[in-house]
Design an enzyme around this catalytic site. Structure first.
Site, mmCIF file in Angstrom:
data_model
loop_
_atom_site.group_PDB
_atom_site.id
_atom_site.type_symbol
_atom_site.label_atom_id
_atom_site.label_comp_id
_atom_site.label_asym_id
_atom_site.label_seq_id
_atom_site.Cartn_x
_atom_site.Cartn_y
_atom_site.Cartn_z
ATOM 1 N N TYR A 72 0.827 -1.205 0.000
ATOM 2 C CA TYR A 72 0.000 0.000 0.000
ATOM 3 C C TYR A 72 0.858 1.250 0.000
ATOM 4 O O TYR A 72 2.065 1.194 0.233
ATOM 5 C CB TYR A 72 -0.969 -0.005 1.193
ATOM 6 N N ARG A 110 8.228 4.163 -4.578
ATOM 7 C CA ARG A 110 8.292 3.194 -3.469
ATOM 8 C C ARG A 110 7.278 2.067 -3.688
ATOM 9 O O ARG A 110 7.551 0.902 -3.386
ATOM 10 C CB ARG A 110 8.055 3.904 -2.125
ATOM 11 N N ARG A 145 -7.495 -20.447 -2.270
ATOM 12 C CA ARG A 145 -6.523 -20.301 -1.186
ATOM 13 C C ARG A 145 -5.411 -21.351 -1.251
ATOM 14 O O ARG A 145 -5.682 -22.556 -1.195
ATOM 15 C CB ARG A 145 -7.230 -20.369 0.174
ATOM 16 N N HIS A 160 -0.968 -21.153 -0.150
ATOM 17 C CA HIS A 160 0.065 -20.201 0.266
ATOM 18 C C HIS A 160 0.974 -19.758 -0.884
ATOM 19 O O HIS A 160 1.317 -18.589 -0.989
ATOM 20 C CB HIS A 160 0.910 -20.792 1.400
ATOM 21 N N LYS A 192 6.487 -1.931 2.000
ATOM 22 C CA LYS A 192 5.261 -1.341 2.570
ATOM 23 C C LYS A 192 4.092 -2.303 2.355
ATOM 24 O O LYS A 192 3.185 -2.063 1.558
ATOM 25 C CB LYS A 192 4.989 0.034 1.960
HETATM 26 N N1 PDD Z 1 2.793 5.271 7.288
HETATM 27 N N2 PDD Z 1 7.273 3.872 9.029
HETATM 28 C C1 PDD Z 1 6.142 3.161 8.890
HETATM 29 C C2 PDD Z 1 6.063 1.795 9.500
HETATM 30 C C3 PDD Z 1 5.057 3.694 8.175
HETATM 31 O O1 PDD Z 1 3.926 2.989 8.028
HETATM 32 C C4 PDD Z 1 5.163 5.011 7.630
HETATM 33 C C5 PDD Z 1 4.038 5.620 6.846
HETATM 34 C C6 PDD Z 1 6.369 5.716 7.812
HETATM 35 C C7 PDD Z 1 6.580 7.095 7.246
HETATM 36 O O2 PDD Z 1 6.647 7.058 5.839
HETATM 37 P P1 PDD Z 1 6.211 8.306 4.953
HETATM 38 O O3 PDD Z 1 6.996 9.473 5.430
HETATM 39 O O4 PDD Z 1 6.556 7.894 3.562
HETATM 40 O O5 PDD Z 1 4.710 8.501 5.159
HETATM 41 C C8 PDD Z 1 7.402 5.107 8.506
HETATM 42 C C9 PDD Z 1 1.602 5.702 6.594
HETATM 43 C C10 PDD Z 1 1.388 7.177 6.665
HETATM 44 C C11 PDD Z 1 0.433 4.880 7.109
HETATM 45 O O6 PDD Z 1 0.631 3.677 7.288
HETATM 46 O O7 PDD Z 1 -0.653 5.418 7.329
#
Ligand code: PDD
Length: 302
Positions: free
Chosen positions: A44, A63, A111, A113, A160
């Site tokens: 995400y 990213r 489903r 894995h 992410k």
């Molecule tokens: N979170 N670390 C983690 C684990 C995060 O989930 C986020 C962002 C950041 C900061 O990243 P950035 O500056 O690119 O937003 C660091 C978003 C905002 C969220 O999960 O809502």
């Protein structure tokens, strides 16, 4: 023109994008065998919008590409099309200040894995949410507290992914204690990052310290931008892991994220950091970051 369905004004309702369709929020849903739902096999992004303009959209989409590549998930569409859908979600939601949430899962398959043996289309979902900047500014003026928690997440928080159960449990634990954020502490006793933010301290000689980029933390976009903001203020930045002891002896601390910008941290586990109020360096960074936000989003709008 306004549209009413069952007494609800649809022209005011939130619109979500789901696999090619723009739908009222209440009608937006994904398949029960979506792999994001069953395995958290999805990634995400959260992109901030200011006065209807995106903040750092391209680094966020870069990213996203990296996260997809790490998990070998196919790109749902080319960059230009993705940008168009994002801006259409913003338009349909009349989003001024707030975020677009974007999620890509490996798709729908029976489903199992292992990855599906036949290629399935990735599933793309987007939602928009308004944010009240007055509330953020108020918190920035007062500063926030953090709670430390053991690092229990999987070993690739640099991707992410929506595997956020460790983050969820930590944030809930912080909330119960009245803290704004939780900071994870790894096995070496060092701070990795927050549940949805990057962590920083300011030393007595006004050097900013934040953990080096490795597989233990997300490479935050706000974190990266802050390096240039700090350079403009002639502040030194060191990428180095720090301990709770370092936080307690620091002059100041703060956290960064797309939804918090720069947020002063004034206490950790109930103990004060510095004078237990937003310090001078943090305040300068808060202001300089707002200037950066206003400048770059105004550029986008032109
Ligand atoms: N979170 N670390 C983690 C684990 C995060 O989930 C986020 C962002 C950041 C900061 O990243 P950035 O500056 O690119 O937003 C660091 C978003 C905002 C969220 O999960 O809502």
């Amino acid at each position: 023109m306004r549209w009413f369905v069952s007494g609800r004004d649809l022209t005011l309702s939130r619109i979500a994008y789901v696999n090619g369709q723009y739908l009222p929020h209440s009608a937006a849903s994904i398949h029960v065998e979506d792999r994001g739902y069953q395995f958290s096999d999805a990634v995400y992004e959260v992109i901030m919008f200011v006065a209807g303009s995106p903040l750092d959209m391209e680094p966020h989409l870069d990213r996203l590409d990296n996260s997809l590549a790490e998990l070998a998930i196919i790109q749902p569409m080319v960059r230009s099309a993705l940008r168009r859908v994002i801006m259409e979600v913003v338009r349909r939601n009349r989003l001024q200040n707030g975020i677009v949430y974007l999620q890509v899962s490996r798709g729908v398959a029976p489903r199992d894995h292992a990855f599906p043996s036949v290629n399935v289309d990735p599933a793309l979902v987007m939602t928009a949410k308004r944010l009240d900047f007055a509330k953020i500014r108020d918190l920035q003026n007062r500063g926030v507290g953090v709670k430390t928690v053991p690092e229990i997440r999987w070993r690739r928080p640099d991707i992410k992914s929506v595997s956020l159960l460790g983050n969820v449990l930590a944030k809930e634990s912080a909330k119960i204690d009245g803290a704004y954020e939780a900071w994870f502490i790894d096995q070496a006793g060092l701070v990795t990052e927050g549940t949805s933010t990057n962590a920083w301290i300011v030393t007595s000689d006004d050097t900013l310290i934040t953990r080096q980029l490795d597989q233990a933390i997300l490479p935050g976009i706000t974190r990266a931008v802050l390096f240039s903001v700090a350079a403009e203020l002639a502040l030194k930045v060191k990428e180095q892991a720090f301990s709770i002891k370092d936080v307690l002896s620091a002059k100041e601390a703060f956290l960064t994220s797309s939804t918090n910008f720069v947020m002063p941290v004034i206490s950790i586990d109930g103990s004060p950091i510095g004078r237990c109020e937003p310090g001078d360096v943090s305040k300068k960074l808060v202001d300089a970051y707002w200037r950066y936000v206003e400048l770059t989003t105004a550029d986008n709008a032109r």
